[in-house]
Design an enzyme around this catalytic site. Structure first.
Site, PDB file in Angstrom:
ATOM      1  N   HIS A 221      17.569  32.166   9.371  1.00  0.00           N
ATOM      2  CA  HIS A 221      16.618  32.871  10.222  1.00  0.00           C
ATOM      3  C   HIS A 221      16.796  32.431  11.675  1.00  0.00           C
ATOM      4  O   HIS A 221      17.213  31.312  11.945  1.00  0.00           O
ATOM      5  CB  HIS A 221      15.186  32.579   9.773  1.00  0.00           C
ATOM      6  CG  HIS A 221      14.913  33.020   8.369  1.00  0.00           C
ATOM      7  ND1 HIS A 221      13.979  32.411   7.564  1.00  0.00           N
ATOM      8  CD2 HIS A 221      15.470  34.001   7.611  1.00  0.00           C
ATOM      9  CE1 HIS A 221      13.961  33.001   6.386  1.00  0.00           C
ATOM     10  NE2 HIS A 221      14.861  33.972   6.383  1.00  0.00           N
TER      11      HIS A 221
ATOM     12  N   GLU B  37      12.018  38.287  15.235  1.00  0.00           N
ATOM     13  CA  GLU B  37      12.681  37.495  14.204  1.00  0.00           C
ATOM     14  C   GLU B  37      13.901  38.227  13.662  1.00  0.00           C
ATOM     15  O   GLU B  37      13.891  39.446  13.499  1.00  0.00           O
ATOM     16  CB  GLU B  37      11.722  37.208  13.048  1.00  0.00           C
ATOM     17  CG  GLU B  37      12.358  36.324  11.993  1.00  0.00           C
ATOM     18  CD  GLU B  37      11.490  36.144  10.766  1.00  0.00           C
ATOM     19  OE1 GLU B  37      11.464  35.027  10.246  1.00  0.00           O
ATOM     20  OE2 GLU B  37      10.854  37.124  10.322  1.00  0.00           O
TER      21      GLU B  37
ATOM     22  N   LYS C 195      12.341  24.420  16.985  1.00  0.00           N
ATOM     23  CA  LYS C 195      11.673  23.906  15.788  1.00  0.00           C
ATOM     24  C   LYS C 195      11.998  22.436  15.586  1.00  0.00           C
ATOM     25  O   LYS C 195      13.146  22.022  15.712  1.00  0.00           O
ATOM     26  CB  LYS C 195      12.142  24.675  14.548  1.00  0.00           C
ATOM     27  CG  LYS C 195      11.816  26.140  14.563  1.00  0.00           C
ATOM     28  CD  LYS C 195      12.430  26.830  13.357  1.00  0.00           C
ATOM     29  CE  LYS C 195      12.218  28.334  13.419  1.00  0.00           C
ATOM     30  NZ  LYS C 195      12.931  29.013  12.332  1.00  0.00           N
TER      31      LYS C 195
ATOM     32  N   GLU D  51       6.116   7.101  12.185  1.00  0.00           N
ATOM     33  CA  GLU D  51       5.843   8.146  13.179  1.00  0.00           C
ATOM     34  C   GLU D  51       6.924   9.203  12.999  1.00  0.00           C
ATOM     35  O   GLU D  51       8.061   8.998  13.413  1.00  0.00           O
ATOM     36  CB  GLU D  51       5.918   7.583  14.597  1.00  0.00           C
ATOM     37  CG  GLU D  51       4.816   6.627  14.951  1.00  0.00           C
ATOM     38  CD  GLU D  51       4.957   6.080  16.370  1.00  0.00           C
ATOM     39  OE1 GLU D  51       6.048   6.194  16.970  1.00  0.00           O
ATOM     40  OE2 GLU D  51       3.961   5.540  16.871  1.00  0.00           O
TER      41      GLU D  51
ATOM     42  N   ASP E  98      16.195  38.109   2.662  1.00  0.00           N
ATOM     43  CA  ASP E  98      17.458  37.402   2.864  1.00  0.00           C
ATOM     44  C   ASP E  98      18.605  38.039   2.083  1.00  0.00           C
ATOM     45  O   ASP E  98      19.752  38.026   2.532  1.00  0.00           O
ATOM     46  CB  ASP E  98      17.307  35.927   2.502  1.00  0.00           C
ATOM     47  CG  ASP E  98      16.439  35.170   3.504  1.00  0.00           C
ATOM     48  OD1 ASP E  98      16.288  35.653   4.643  1.00  0.00           O
ATOM     49  OD2 ASP E  98      15.907  34.108   3.148  1.00  0.00           O
TER      50      ASP E  98
ATOM     51  N   HIS F  71      18.669  28.904  11.374  1.00  0.00           N
ATOM     52  CA  HIS F  71      18.120  27.819  10.561  1.00  0.00           C
ATOM     53  C   HIS F  71      18.018  28.272   9.114  1.00  0.00           C
ATOM     54  O   HIS F  71      17.604  29.394   8.822  1.00  0.00           O
ATOM     55  CB  HIS F  71      16.725  27.446  11.089  1.00  0.00           C
ATOM     56  CG  HIS F  71      16.054  26.374  10.305  1.00  0.00           C
ATOM     57  ND1 HIS F  71      14.765  26.492   9.834  1.00  0.00           N
ATOM     58  CD2 HIS F  71      16.493  25.163   9.893  1.00  0.00           C
ATOM     59  CE1 HIS F  71      14.438  25.395   9.186  1.00  0.00           C
ATOM     60  NE2 HIS F  71      15.472  24.571   9.204  1.00  0.00           N
TER      61      HIS F  71
ATOM     62  N   ARG G 160       0.816  -1.221   0.000  1.00  0.00           N
ATOM     63  CA  ARG G 160       0.000   0.000   0.000  1.00  0.00           C
ATOM     64  C   ARG G 160       0.841   1.258   0.000  1.00  0.00           C
ATOM     65  O   ARG G 160       0.384   2.333  -0.360  1.00  0.00           O
ATOM     66  CB  ARG G 160      -0.916   0.028   1.226  1.00  0.00           C
ATOM     67  CG  ARG G 160      -1.878  -1.136   1.310  1.00  0.00           C
ATOM     68  CD  ARG G 160      -2.510  -1.197   2.692  1.00  0.00           C
ATOM     69  NE  ARG G 160      -1.485  -1.377   3.720  1.00  0.00           N
ATOM     70  CZ  ARG G 160      -1.682  -1.157   5.004  1.00  0.00           C
ATOM     71  NH1 ARG G 160      -2.851  -0.737   5.443  1.00  0.00           N
ATOM     72  NH2 ARG G 160      -0.691  -1.355   5.870  1.00  0.00           N
TER      73      ARG G 160
ATOM     74  N   TYR H 198       7.145  22.445   9.989  1.00  0.00           N
ATOM     75  CA  TYR H 198       7.821  22.799  11.232  1.00  0.00           C
ATOM     76  C   TYR H 198       6.809  22.719  12.368  1.00  0.00           C
ATOM     77  O   TYR H 198       5.723  23.269  12.267  1.00  0.00           O
ATOM     78  CB  TYR H 198       8.271  24.253  11.266  1.00  0.00           C
ATOM     79  CG  TYR H 198       8.922  24.887  10.105  1.00  0.00           C
ATOM     80  CD1 TYR H 198      10.168  25.487  10.256  1.00  0.00           C
ATOM     81  CD2 TYR H 198       8.300  24.988   8.871  1.00  0.00           C
ATOM     82  CE1 TYR H 198      10.781  26.144   9.208  1.00  0.00           C
ATOM     83  CE2 TYR H 198       8.910  25.640   7.815  1.00  0.00           C
ATOM     84  CZ  TYR H 198      10.143  26.210   7.984  1.00  0.00           C
ATOM     85  OH  TYR H 198      10.744  26.868   6.949  1.00  0.00           O
TER      86      TYR H 198
ATOM     87  N   ARG I 242      16.203  29.303   1.863  1.00  0.00           N
ATOM     88  CA  ARG I 242      15.463  30.057   2.887  1.00  0.00           C
ATOM     89  C   ARG I 242      16.331  30.150   4.133  1.00  0.00           C
ATOM     90  O   ARG I 242      16.798  29.160   4.655  1.00  0.00           O
ATOM     91  CB  ARG I 242      14.139  29.369   3.218  1.00  0.00           C
ATOM     92  CG  ARG I 242      13.156  29.335   2.056  1.00  0.00           C
ATOM     93  CD  ARG I 242      11.860  28.658   2.486  1.00  0.00           C
ATOM     94  NE  ARG I 242      10.939  28.494   1.395  1.00  0.00           N
ATOM     95  CZ  ARG I 242       9.922  29.315   1.131  1.00  0.00           C
ATOM     96  NH1 ARG I 242       9.720  30.376   1.895  1.00  0.00           N
ATOM     97  NH2 ARG I 242       9.127  29.089   0.113  1.00  0.00           N
TER      98      ARG I 242
END
Length: 195
Positions: free
Chosen positions: A62, A142, A71, A28, A169, A118, A23, A131, A59
């Site tokens: 940050h 931030e 996170k 998890e 950025d 990150h 299938r 996240y 990205r």
């Protein structure tokens, strides 16, 4: 679930067991016990984010001022190189980074403690990253560091050419500029926060 500490203190890689049959597969991708045991406290889930990125999008870097935002990050579709950058002034690994490939095959996740930087680069088209966050987004707390800062030297695969960056950025300050301004989190404050 297999847990591996990364080279940056306060960051960990989590690799779940997968169960495959005709299938498809099941895993998890998050479970609180292994995270709590590795990190020393529970993830107080306050927000969940999802992003979709074109191939070659970079990205970050940050971060969020302390008390910050822990996170737990995974790639639900596609593949990314996910970077953890130590920006805590006074840390034994200040200015260093570690990287983990997150993809929809191995289903790895990484945990990034409060006070760390990150970033990630999408290796495939329409890569989807999710996240789980320990705090809600607050634009006032931030921060961003120029992701191509040569003093940090993130290794981006050359096959992409010039990475695709947001305007935020592109104009972000370097690590040295933020260090000179005294606006980075400190190792001492980060450790105090966890105690």
């Amino acid at each position: 679930m297999h847990v591996r500490p990364l080279a940056i203190p306060g960051s960990f890689e989590f690799t779940p067991r997968q169960f495959d049959d005709n299938r498809g597969s099941f895993a998890e991708w998050y479970r609180f016990e292994p995270l709590e045991e590795a990190v020393g406290h529970r993830l107080d889930l306050r927000q969940a984010n999802i992003s979709r990125s074109a191939k070659g999008v970079l990205r970050g870097i940050h971060y969020v001022d302390l008390p910050g935002q822990g996170k737990y990050v995974t790639c639900a579709y596609g593949a990314v190189l996910d970077f953890v950058v130590d920006i805590r002034v006074g840390s034994p690994t200040f200015g260093q980074w570690d990287v983990v490939r997150l993809d929809d095959k191995d289903r790895r996740a990484i945990y990034i403690s409060e006070g760390l930087g990150h970033a990630y680069v999408a290796l495939e088209e329409d890569s989807i990253v999710t996240y789980l966050c320990s705090n809600v987004y607050n634009a006032q707390t931030e921060g961003a560091i120029q992701p191509q800062d040569p003093t940090i030297g993130l290794t981006i695969p050359e096959e992409f050419g010039e990475p695709i960056l947001s305007e935020k950025d592109i104009v972000a300050p370097t690590l040295q500029e933020l260090l000179d301004a005294g606006t980075l989190p400190t190792w001492e404050n980060a450790r105090g926060f966890f105690r």
